[in-house]
Design an enzyme around this catalytic site. Structure first.
Site, short mmCIF file in Angstrom:
data_model
loop_
_atom_site.label_atom_id
_atom_site.label_comp_id
_atom_site.label_asym_id
_atom_site.label_seq_id
_atom_site.Cartn_x
_atom_site.Cartn_y
_atom_site.Cartn_z
N ARG A 157 35.29 -16.00 3.20
CA ARG A 157 34.27 -16.85 3.86
C ARG A 157 34.90 -17.85 4.84
O ARG A 157 34.45 -18.99 4.95
CB ARG A 157 33.43 -17.61 2.84
CG ARG A 157 32.62 -16.75 1.93
CD ARG A 157 31.56 -15.93 2.68
NE ARG A 157 30.76 -15.20 1.73
CZ ARG A 157 31.11 -14.00 1.24
NH1 ARG A 157 32.20 -13.39 1.65
NH2 ARG A 157 30.33 -13.40 0.38
N SER A 236 23.67 -17.84 -0.35
CA SER A 236 24.58 -18.58 -1.24
C SER A 236 24.85 -19.96 -0.65
O SER A 236 25.41 -20.07 0.44
CB SER A 236 25.91 -17.85 -1.37
OG SER A 236 25.68 -16.56 -1.84
N GLU A 340 29.12 -23.56 0.80
CA GLU A 340 29.49 -22.50 1.76
C GLU A 340 28.79 -22.79 3.09
O GLU A 340 29.28 -22.47 4.16
CB GLU A 340 29.04 -21.15 1.22
CG GLU A 340 29.36 -19.98 2.12
CD GLU A 340 28.99 -18.63 1.49
OE1 GLU A 340 29.41 -18.33 0.37
OE2 GLU A 340 28.25 -17.88 2.16
C1 LIG Z 1 18.75 -15.04 2.41
C2 LIG Z 1 20.17 -15.17 2.94
C3 LIG Z 1 21.14 -14.30 2.48
C4 LIG Z 1 22.47 -14.41 2.96
N1 LIG Z 1 23.40 -13.53 2.49
C5 LIG Z 1 24.68 -13.61 2.94
C6 LIG Z 1 25.67 -12.68 2.48
O1 LIG Z 1 25.39 -11.77 1.69
N2 LIG Z 1 26.92 -12.82 2.94
C7 LIG Z 1 27.29 -13.80 3.83
O2 LIG Z 1 28.46 -13.85 4.22
N3 LIG Z 1 26.36 -14.67 4.31
C8 LIG Z 1 25.08 -14.60 3.88
N4 LIG Z 1 24.14 -15.49 4.33
C9 LIG Z 1 24.56 -16.57 5.26
C10 LIG Z 1 24.34 -16.21 6.76
O3 LIG Z 1 23.38 -15.22 6.90
C11 LIG Z 1 25.63 -15.77 7.46
O4 LIG Z 1 26.63 -16.74 7.31
C12 LIG Z 1 25.40 -15.50 8.96
O5 LIG Z 1 26.55 -14.92 9.54
C13 LIG Z 1 25.01 -16.76 9.74
O6 LIG Z 1 24.59 -16.32 11.02
P1 LIG Z 1 23.68 -17.21 11.94
O7 LIG Z 1 23.53 -16.47 13.22
O8 LIG Z 1 22.45 -17.59 11.26
O9 LIG Z 1 24.65 -18.46 12.17
P2 LIG Z 1 24.31 -20.04 12.16
O10 LIG Z 1 23.79 -20.43 10.83
O11 LIG Z 1 23.48 -20.38 13.34
O12 LIG Z 1 25.76 -20.62 12.36
C14 LIG Z 1 26.73 -20.53 11.32
C15 LIG Z 1 28.04 -21.19 11.83
O13 LIG Z 1 28.60 -20.41 12.87
C16 LIG Z 1 28.70 -21.17 14.09
N5 LIG Z 1 28.30 -20.24 15.15
C17 LIG Z 1 27.13 -19.56 15.23
N6 LIG Z 1 27.13 -18.75 16.30
C18 LIG Z 1 28.33 -18.93 16.92
C19 LIG Z 1 28.92 -18.38 18.09
N7 LIG Z 1 28.29 -17.47 18.85
N8 LIG Z 1 30.17 -18.80 18.44
C20 LIG Z 1 30.85 -19.72 17.66
N9 LIG Z 1 30.33 -20.29 16.56
C21 LIG Z 1 29.08 -19.88 16.18
C22 LIG Z 1 27.72 -22.32 13.92
O14 LIG Z 1 28.09 -23.43 14.70
C23 LIG Z 1 27.83 -22.58 12.42
O15 LIG Z 1 28.99 -23.35 12.15
C24 LIG Z 1 22.81 -15.41 3.91
C25 LIG Z 1 21.79 -16.26 4.38
C26 LIG Z 1 20.49 -16.14 3.91
C27 LIG Z 1 19.42 -17.05 4.45
#
Ligand SMILES: Cc1cc2nc3c(=O)[nH]c(=O)nc-3n(C[C@H](O)[C@H](O)[C@H](O)COP(=O)(O)OP(=O)(O)OC[C@H]3O[C@@H](n4cnc5c(N)ncnc54)[C@H](O)[C@@H]3O)c2cc1C
Length: 344
Positions: A157, A236, A340
């Site tokens: 992670r 998580s 996380e």
């Molecule tokens: C129901 C649910 C289930 C989930 N299951 C999992 C799982 O099984 N495994 C897992 O690993 N995660 C899981 N997650 C967490 C999440 O989905 C992941 O971490 C996902 O990759 C976040 O993507 P996002 O586009 O929403 O990023 P955001 O939440 O918008 O950003 C996350 C971080 O990345 C940075 N960021 C975003 N985009 C960029 C970019 N283009 N360039 C540089 N930095 C950037 C942001 O500044 C922030 O620090 C889950 C979330 C939910 C709601």
């Protein structure tokens, strides 16, 4: 940004800019307001907890779209995917093309640009195993930089991108605008994690295809995680706990059924791993929090690692609950559990 964070908090920002092209990015970098203001990159908002209902800064919303095949050999296909593509749609696309590598990561919310940031993982797989390189732009200087897989410094992670975000030691903040993946054309299914194999057997699937595995992962996830857009969460909320072998043995003496996974590193003299991963969901459950609800927030009754927002609440309520759970797990097991989620 109510619909741009999966917790569903009604948060406003001082400035907000969507970026649909490289041109938009270059214009943003010249924008005087942007230059002077603290900023946040927001993609799907599925791993972000705002610390209040006003973000006093500049929210950058990267939304470049596109998927391109770069190279094909007898065994592999190299694909470039731009940051604004929805992760789960991209996984479905690769599965529909019979390409192996992302099927265990099906249905993770969020966008492609964020996937390398925390090295997303699920069901025994992590995105690091398919990332070839990551294309970034430094939002301070406008210079592009390509990180190969090793330079991304992926770990559980974590990545160099997440480390730089949390340190903020320099003004440089790399925005990921595209990711290149290498996927396999031949079968290499990973079925040994979680309930995948049991689920397949109970559905009479003895010789699973790539599509079967992706569908199984989706079905298992749907059973235990809150549905995005219905109940607010970030999946998580805490990282799994990594503890020393001595700490683990101390807990095991009290709770013989404690689940555990060995992590890298072995104690040569004792012929045992030096540290052990204990699922934090189990610790929280044992501390009595599973299904707990307090006003607008609570702990998901099917998975204690997930904190939920039922609507109309404030980000502070989740933070208060987080603190109570951390204190309670510390008091019961002597383990400090870390979030996380990115708290901004
Ligand atoms: C129901 C649910 C289930 C989930 N299951 C999992 C799982 O099984 N495994 C897992 O690993 N995660 C899981 N997650 C967490 C999440 O989905 C992941 O971490 C996902 O990759 C976040 O993507 P996002 O586009 O929403 O990023 P955001 O939440 O918008 O950003 C996350 C971080 O990345 C940075 N960021 C975003 N985009 C960029 C970019 N283009 N360039 C540089 N930095 C950037 C942001 O500044 C922030 O620090 C889950 C979330 C939910 C709601």
């Amino acid at each position: 940004m109510h619909d741009l964070n999966t917790f569903g908090f009604d948060v406003k920002a001082k400035y907000f800019q969507e970026l649909k092209s490289m041109d938009d990015i270059h214009k943003l970098i010249e924008n005087p307001e942007f230059k002077q203001t603290h900023h946040l990159i927001l993609s799907g908002g599925s791993n972000i907890l705002f610390s209040s209902d006003f973000f006093d800064g500049f929210v950058v919303y990267p939304n470049l779209k596109g998927i391109e095949t770069l190279e094909e050999t007898d065994d592999t296909v190299k694909i470039r995917c731009y940051c604004g593509e929805i992760w789960k749609d991209f996984v479905d696309y690769t599965v529909s093309k019979n390409l192996y590598g992302l099927e265990n990561l099906a249905d993770i919310p969020g966008k492609v640009g964020a996937a390398p940031v925390q090295n997303i993982g699920a069901y025994g797989d992590e995105v690091k195993d398919t990332v070839y390189q990551v294309h970034t732009i430094d939002l301070a200087t406008g210079k592009t930089k390509v990180f190969n897989n090793k330079e991304c410094r992926f770990s559980y992670r974590n990545s160099i991108f997440k480390e730089l975000i949390s340190q903020r030691t320099t003004h440089a903040l790399y925005m990921i605008f595209a990711v290149d993946f290498v996927l396999k054309k031949h079968s290499e299914l990973k079925l040994d994690y979680g309930n995948i194999r049991n689920y397949l057997i109970s559905n009479n699937i003895t010789n699973p295809t790539l599509q079967d595995v992706a569908s199984t992962v989706k079905a298992i996830r749907a059973e235990k995680l809150p549905e995005v857009g219905v109940v607010g969460s970030v999946g998580s909320f805490f990282q799994n706990a990594i503890v020393s072998m001595d700490k683990y043995l101390e807990i095991k003496a009290l709770y013989p059924n404690v689940p555990s996974y060995p992590v890298d590193g072995r104690d040569a003299a004792r012929h045992i791993p030096t540290s052990v991963k204990i699922p934090t969901g189990w610790l929280i459950d044992r501390a009595g929090w599973k299904g707990y609800r307090e006003n607008h927030v609570g702990v998901w009754d099917k998975q204690a690692l997930v904190l939920v927002h039922y609507g109309d609440g404030k980000p502070q309520e989740i933070q208060d609950l987080m603190k109570k759970i951390q204190d309670s797990v510390k008091a019961k097991f002597g383990i400090e559990i870390k979030p996380e989620v990115n708290i901004v």
